[in-house]
Motif scaffolding. Sequence first.
Motif, PDB file in Angstrom:
ATOM      1  N   VAL A 137       0.867  -1.189   0.000  1.00  0.00           N
ATOM      2  CA  VAL A 137       0.000   0.000   0.000  1.00  0.00           C
ATOM      3  C   VAL A 137       0.897   1.229   0.000  1.00  0.00           C
ATOM      4  N   LEU A 138       0.664   2.135  -0.952  1.00  0.00           N
ATOM      5  CA  LEU A 138       1.469   3.352  -0.987  1.00  0.00           C
ATOM      6  C   LEU A 138       1.178   4.205   0.241  1.00  0.00           C
ATOM      7  N   PRO A 139       2.215   4.727   0.892  1.00  0.00           N
ATOM      8  CA  PRO A 139       2.004   5.517   2.114  1.00  0.00           C
ATOM      9  C   PRO A 139       1.473   6.923   1.860  1.00  0.00           C
ATOM     10  N   ALA A 140       1.336   7.326   0.609  1.00  0.00           N
ATOM     11  CA  ALA A 140       0.814   8.658   0.278  1.00  0.00           C
ATOM     12  C   ALA A 140       0.322   8.622  -1.166  1.00  0.00           C
ATOM     13  N   ASP A 141      -0.348   9.684  -1.571  1.00  0.00           N
ATOM     14  CA  ASP A 141      -0.823   9.790  -2.944  1.00  0.00           C
ATOM     15  C   ASP A 141       0.359   9.754  -3.908  1.00  0.00           C
ATOM     16  N   PRO A 142       0.297   8.950  -5.001  1.00  0.00           N
ATOM     17  CA  PRO A 142       1.455   8.828  -5.904  1.00  0.00           C
ATOM     18  C   PRO A 142       1.890  10.153  -6.521  1.00  0.00           C
ATOM     19  N   THR A 143       0.945  11.056  -6.796  1.00  0.00           N
ATOM     20  CA  THR A 143       1.317  12.354  -7.359  1.00  0.00           C
ATOM     21  C   THR A 143       2.161  13.148  -6.364  1.00  0.00           C
ATOM     22  N   LEU A 144       1.798  13.066  -5.080  1.00  0.00           N
ATOM     23  CA  LEU A 144       2.572  13.772  -4.059  1.00  0.00           C
ATOM     24  C   LEU A 144       3.915  13.090  -3.803  1.00  0.00           C
ATOM     25  N   ILE A 145       3.968  11.771  -3.987  1.00  0.00           N
ATOM     26  CA  ILE A 145       5.247  11.073  -3.838  1.00  0.00           C
ATOM     27  C   ILE A 145       6.223  11.534  -4.917  1.00  0.00           C
ATOM     28  N   VAL A 146       5.739  11.618  -6.160  1.00  0.00           N
ATOM     29  CA  VAL A 146       6.581  12.103  -7.257  1.00  0.00           C
ATOM     30  C   VAL A 146       6.984  13.555  -7.012  1.00  0.00           C
ATOM     31  N   TYR A 147       6.064  14.360  -6.521  1.00  0.00           N
ATOM     32  CA  TYR A 147       6.348  15.763  -6.205  1.00  0.00           C
ATOM     33  C   TYR A 147       7.443  15.861  -5.143  1.00  0.00           C
ATOM     34  N   SER A 148       7.352  15.040  -4.114  1.00  0.00           N
ATOM     35  CA  SER A 148       8.339  15.072  -3.029  1.00  0.00           C
ATOM     36  C   SER A 148       9.712  14.608  -3.509  1.00  0.00           C
ATOM     37  N   LEU A 149       9.740  13.535  -4.303  1.00  0.00           N
ATOM     38  CA  LEU A 149      11.012  13.049  -4.833  1.00  0.00           C
ATOM     39  C   LEU A 149      11.635  14.085  -5.771  1.00  0.00           C
ATOM     40  N   SER A 150      10.819  14.733  -6.586  1.00  0.00           N
ATOM     41  CA  SER A 150      11.319  15.789  -7.479  1.00  0.00           C
ATOM     42  C   SER A 150      11.879  16.957  -6.679  1.00  0.00           C
ATOM     43  N   PHE A 151      11.180  17.296  -5.600  1.00  0.00           N
ATOM     44  CA  PHE A 151      11.646  18.393  -4.750  1.00  0.00           C
ATOM     45  C   PHE A 151      13.018  18.058  -4.161  1.00  0.00           C
ATOM     46  N   GLY A 152      13.184  16.806  -3.726  1.00  0.00           N
ATOM     47  CA  GLY A 152      14.477  16.393  -3.188  1.00  0.00           C
ATOM     48  C   GLY A 152      15.578  16.494  -4.221  1.00  0.00           C
ATOM     49  N   TRP A 153      15.263  16.109  -5.453  1.00  0.00           N
ATOM     50  CA  TRP A 153      16.243  16.203  -6.540  1.00  0.00           C
ATOM     51  C   TRP A 153      16.635  17.659  -6.764  1.00  0.00           C
ATOM     52  N   ALA A 154      15.635  18.552  -6.828  1.00  0.00           N
ATOM     53  CA  ALA A 154      15.912  19.972  -7.043  1.00  0.00           C
ATOM     54  C   ALA A 154      16.680  20.578  -5.869  1.00  0.00           C
ATOM     55  N   LEU A 155      16.276  20.222  -4.659  1.00  0.00           N
ATOM     56  CA  LEU A 155      16.913  20.776  -3.469  1.00  0.00           C
ATOM     57  C   LEU A 155      18.385  20.385  -3.387  1.00  0.00           C
ATOM     58  N   SER A 156      18.714  19.181  -3.868  1.00  0.00           N
ATOM     59  CA  SER A 156      20.094  18.712  -3.785  1.00  0.00           C
ATOM     60  C   SER A 156      21.046  19.587  -4.599  1.00  0.00           C
ATOM     61  N   MET A 157      20.527  20.292  -5.614  1.00  0.00           N
ATOM     62  CA  MET A 157      21.395  21.153  -6.430  1.00  0.00           C
ATOM     63  C   MET A 157      21.847  22.392  -5.664  1.00  0.00           C
ATOM     64  N   SER A 158      21.096  22.783  -4.643  1.00  0.00           N
ATOM     65  CA  SER A 158      21.500  23.919  -3.812  1.00  0.00           C
ATOM     66  C   SER A 158      22.215  23.470  -2.551  1.00  0.00           C
ATOM     67  N   ALA A 159      22.002  22.216  -2.140  1.00  0.00           N
ATOM     68  CA  ALA A 159      22.512  21.759  -0.850  1.00  0.00           C
ATOM     69  C   ALA A 159      23.602  20.699  -0.954  1.00  0.00           C
ATOM     70  N   SER A 160      23.737  20.064  -2.135  1.00  0.00           N
ATOM     71  CA  SER A 160      24.696  18.971  -2.264  1.00  0.00           C
ATOM     72  C   SER A 160      25.877  19.373  -3.140  1.00  0.00           C
ATOM     73  N   PRO A 161      27.101  19.266  -2.642  1.00  0.00           N
ATOM     74  CA  PRO A 161      28.274  19.605  -3.456  1.00  0.00           C
ATOM     75  C   PRO A 161      28.564  18.593  -4.559  1.00  0.00           C
ATOM     76  N   ASN A 162      27.807  17.489  -4.593  1.00  0.00           N
ATOM     77  CA  ASN A 162      28.040  16.457  -5.608  1.00  0.00           C
ATOM     78  C   ASN A 162      26.961  16.431  -6.691  1.00  0.00           C
ATOM     79  N   ALA A 163      26.028  17.389  -6.671  1.00  0.00           N
ATOM     80  CA  ALA A 163      24.996  17.449  -7.705  1.00  0.00           C
ATOM     81  C   ALA A 163      25.631  17.862  -9.037  1.00  0.00           C
ATOM     82  N   THR A 164      25.049  17.393 -10.136  1.00  0.00           N
ATOM     83  CA  THR A 164      25.632  17.631 -11.460  1.00  0.00           C
ATOM     84  C   THR A 164      25.764  19.115 -11.774  1.00  0.00           C
TER      85      THR A 164
END
Length: 458
Positions: A391-418
């Motif tokens: 059972v998905l723990p949240a709505d799939p659209t919000l899961i994709v939104y959250s994962l995308s947000f993490g990807w975007a956030l890593s570009m400002s917070a991670s020194p290893n982002a592309t």
Amino acid sequence: MIPRRALPLFTLTLTSVAVLLHLVSGWEPLMLLSRVGFVSMCLAAIPRFELREWALALLASGCALALVQQEGGQAQLLATLDLAVFFGSFIALLTLLKEAAEQSGSVQTVGRFLTSQPSGRRYYATAFGGHALALGLNFAAVSLMAPLIQKGAQDSDGRIDPALERRQLSALLRGFSWFVLWAPTSLAQAVLLLLFPGVNWPILLALGLGTAILMILLGRVLDRHEWRHAGQIAGIDGQETPRRSLAVVALVCVSLIGGTVALSAVAGFSIAQALMLVAPTITLLWFVWQAAPFAETSALQRTAEFGSVLVRAAPSLLRTAVALGLSGFIGRAAALVLPTEQIAHWLDLSSLSPWIFLAALPVLITLGGQVALSPILLVVFFGELVYQLPVLPADPTLIVYSLSFGWALSMSASPNATATLLVSAICRIPPTTLTWRWNGRYALLCYVVFLALLAVLV
């Protein structure tokens, strides 16, 4: 016998053409050919391997061995290899746009115009300009604008104004990074929409675009606060707006996105699949069109010149395609190898609040980026892991939104982002300076706003 110099282009062409023909026809032998092509790509790229590629290759080999030893492991291995083929072909076909862009005087003109705006408009021009250029150029937008920014921060004696350089490069990263939240031309959306086919894409598009605009504006608020005591930034007032160049770039972006959405609606392809079919056509037409004003260069000659461009670009394209393909392979394979049900039971996700679950995903992706784990690897891994839950723990659209947000956030917070590594290599500024020192507070502020958005959405 294929000459060694032609191997990168041959393997890329073989794989990409096989994938595209399979999308159109559905003929299974073409998928087999694309798998052979991807393995050939990996072998052809070995002479250009650096530490990252060797690490990915070793991890991928270990995951493949672990998969084969499982029950039904051969079928899982082929399915995982198909994902790697898709990722490698996707990024290669989209990165081709960069080759047309580098030949375009319009792109250079727009880049200079955006980075030479006077104080008050410069942040918006750089941030939103980088965001818009990313739609068609992807990471090439960073490669284009970073040197223009550094050149614009120099005085007549060639000395760089450190404050101006910092503000402009931060604006570029703050604008560029958020396009992964919504743009169908971003690898993030291609990855996540493939992993979660039941996502409501129009809602995700509206949510992602709205969040991207909000985060870019938030960056301006922080910029004004941090530099409230600084003097005004000089710019070129009264410069003529390059309307033709802006129109050309806008036409390319609109054609790319409009063609993708139309093909998806008419033919039933996913957004990522439609984009793979549209992007090469737009790239070739753009490249040939650039010769239109010059009578001495015919469209046929210009098309032939594109072959030479592909030969030169192939080694770089090959390395990028292999790295992203292997990252996708590792992410899916690791999720299949690990005991998903036991992990879910141990975490007891069924009783976990959706808000807490969605809030944790960007943190995990960003933390992984601190130890050189690429966002694509982590997003694929977490996406596969979550999708396999009973059972998905949240709505799939919000899961994709959250994962995308993490990807975007890593570009400002991670020194290893592309994106961070690209700017660091071009401007010779340590990646930890670009992220932790210059944008650490911004990333934290964005995450706090994200938590508030989740409270409303969940």
